[in-house]
Design a protein around this motif. Structure first.
Motif, PDB file in Angstrom:
ATOM      1  N   CYS A 136      -5.775   0.812   2.360  1.00  0.00           N
ATOM      2  CA  CYS A 136      -5.005  -0.309   1.818  1.00  0.00           C
ATOM      3  C   CYS A 136      -5.554  -0.715   0.457  1.00  0.00           C
ATOM      4  N   VAL A 137      -4.665  -1.123  -0.406  1.00  0.00           N
ATOM      5  CA  VAL A 137      -5.027  -1.608  -1.743  1.00  0.00           C
ATOM      6  C   VAL A 137      -4.395  -2.974  -1.950  1.00  0.00           C
ATOM      7  N   ALA A 138      -5.169  -3.916  -2.457  1.00  0.00           N
ATOM      8  CA  ALA A 138      -4.640  -5.223  -2.817  1.00  0.00           C
ATOM      9  C   ALA A 138      -4.181  -5.175  -4.279  1.00  0.00           C
ATOM     10  N   ILE A 139      -2.945  -5.587  -4.526  1.00  0.00           N
ATOM     11  CA  ILE A 139      -2.428  -5.695  -5.890  1.00  0.00           C
ATOM     12  C   ILE A 139      -2.184  -7.173  -6.154  1.00  0.00           C
ATOM     13  N   LEU A 244      -9.068  -7.296   3.431  1.00  0.00           N
ATOM     14  CA  LEU A 244      -8.197  -6.313   4.071  1.00  0.00           C
ATOM     15  C   LEU A 244      -7.989  -5.059   3.224  1.00  0.00           C
ATOM     16  N   ALA A 245      -8.518  -5.051   2.012  1.00  0.00           N
ATOM     17  CA  ALA A 245      -8.277  -3.938   1.091  1.00  0.00           C
ATOM     18  C   ALA A 245      -9.506  -3.058   0.918  1.00  0.00           C
ATOM     19  N   ASP A 246      -9.268  -1.793   0.637  1.00  0.00           N
ATOM     20  CA  ASP A 246     -10.345  -0.884   0.244  1.00  0.00           C
ATOM     21  C   ASP A 246     -10.653  -1.027  -1.239  1.00  0.00           C
ATOM     22  N   VAL A 247      -9.633  -1.367  -2.013  1.00  0.00           N
ATOM     23  CA  VAL A 247      -9.753  -1.541  -3.465  1.00  0.00           C
ATOM     24  C   VAL A 247      -8.861  -2.708  -3.864  1.00  0.00           C
TER      25      VAL A 247
END
Length: 387
Positions: A136-139, A244-247
């Motif tokens: 998952c990635v947070a934008i 919750l994000a990996d990046v």
């Protein structure tokens, strides 16, 4: 495919229905945030914590009293509120409204929250809980985004979704919602973390996305139903987005603001932060450019983000902020002068007339030409460059 499953088995004992009702009731108390809830439950069972609130028996030396803002007046308010509450009925109301209440003992509790320095006591969910598993990635970014930032956010959201990477954000207008809409439209796993109860849509402009995630994505909150949005809840919400994000990718941001709270939370949790470079004169890129100057990796296309989460991308498949620019014609004459005057900042018609020395009719004609070629757009009377 929106779901991917979470095989983790939790060693945390599951609360009984009675205990869960008490936890929900505790979370309903006015201004009960994660730090206060953790302090209240320190050294107490759930029943003991609830009894202490009801009896207003929290002593001055109690860890809860060391939390900022917790004073005799607030404790009295909590006691009065608790005495008029039926925890079992509150729990039943959530269940009747289709809200899943997750604890760390739940099989769908996000793995990334295990061991978090400030985990939520509970998560209220609608949608498909297991889609939080997998990369998952947070934008994230500003609500006051430019057309450039909006375009990049959509491109990244769609590209990550097509690669099977989940997109996490807060449904805020601007960068957040744009990225999440694009990801959902591409069939991706989309997780929205909100700062109010799941029945209190905020902002209203994200209502369509809110409802879609509640059915085919995942909508999360640590706030019970009925909780109205409050300023302090959004920085608190942002820590969950980061967790919750990996990046974490910041598309556009001023030097201060909600995005930077997410950055701080990511750094605290050891999550890599990446940043999209922008025009040096654009206020919306001041924060992102500073992050790059401080050592954050730049994002020039979706391939950079995929590499950061350990996924390969075929050469030529990754689009970026400059994708397709070669197909645009280079303007000349008045359109060229107007485009140059716009630069990478928002400009009004009057400002463009002043900067170019052209009259309003000439500037308007040039803007129509530039807009037809996809080089500029107008947002609320302000002209922005798009290519």
């Amino acid at each position: 495919m929106r779901g991917s499953g979470n095989p983790r088995l939790s060693s945390t004992p599951a609360p009984t229905a009675g205990e869960l009702g008490l936890l929900v009731a505790i979370s309903t108390l006015a201004d009960m945030g994660p730090v206060r809830a953790s302090a209240l439950l320190e050294g107490r069972s759930t029943a003991e914590a609830w009894e202490a609130i009801l009896a207003n028996s929290i002593r001055p030396e109690d860890p809860l009293r060391r939390c900022p803002g917790v004073n005799a007046e607030l404790l009295t308010k909590w006691a009065d509120q608790a005495r008029g509450m039926d925890p079992a009925a509150t729990l039943a109301d959530h269940c009747e409204q289709g809200v899943r209440i997750m604890t760390p003992a739940d099989s769908a509790w996000p793995q990334r929250l295990v061991g978090d320095p400030e985990p939520p006591m509970l998560l209220y969910a609608r949608g498909i809980p297991d889609i939080a598993a997998g990369p998952c990635v947070a934008i994230v970014g500003t609500r006051r985004c430019t057309s450039y930032g909006r375009s990049v956010a959509a491109e990244l959201g769609e590209g990550l979704a097509r690669a099977g990477v989940g997109v996490v954000s807060g449904l805020a207008s601007g960068i957040d919602a744009t990225a999440q809409r694009a990801a959902f439209g591409a069939g991706g796993r989309v997780i929205g973390v909100v700062g109010s109860g799941l029945d209190r849509i905020y902002p209203r402009s994200s209502g369509d996305l809110w409802r879609r995630l509640g059915e085919g994505g995942l909508l999360l909150s640590e706030c019970p139903l009925g909780t109205s949005p409050a300023a302090w809840r959004f920085p608190s919400r942002n820590r969950i987005v980061a967790a919750l994000a990996d990046v974490v990718v910041v598309v556009e941001s001023a030097s201060r603001g909600g995005s930077m709270y997410t950055v701080d939370s990511a750094v605290e949790r050891g999550r890599p932060v990446m940043s999209v470079p922008g025009p040096i004169r654009s206020p919306a890129s001041l924060g992102t450019n500073r992050l790059i100057a401080e050592g954050c990796a730049p994002v020039c296309d979706v391939g950079d983000v995929l590499a950061a989460v350990g996924m390969a991308v075929e050469s030529g498949e990754a689009g970026g902020p400059e994708s397709g620019a070669g197909s645009q014609r280079t303007p000349s004459g008045d359109p060229a002068a107007v485009l140059d005057a716009i630069g990478w900042e928002s400009q009004s018609l009057a400002g463009l007339c002043l900067a170019t020395g052209l009259d309003p009719g000439q500037v308007t004609t040039a803007l129509i030409r530039l807009e037809s070629e996809g080089l500029v757009c107008c947002d609320g009377g302000w002209w922005q460059r798009t290519g």
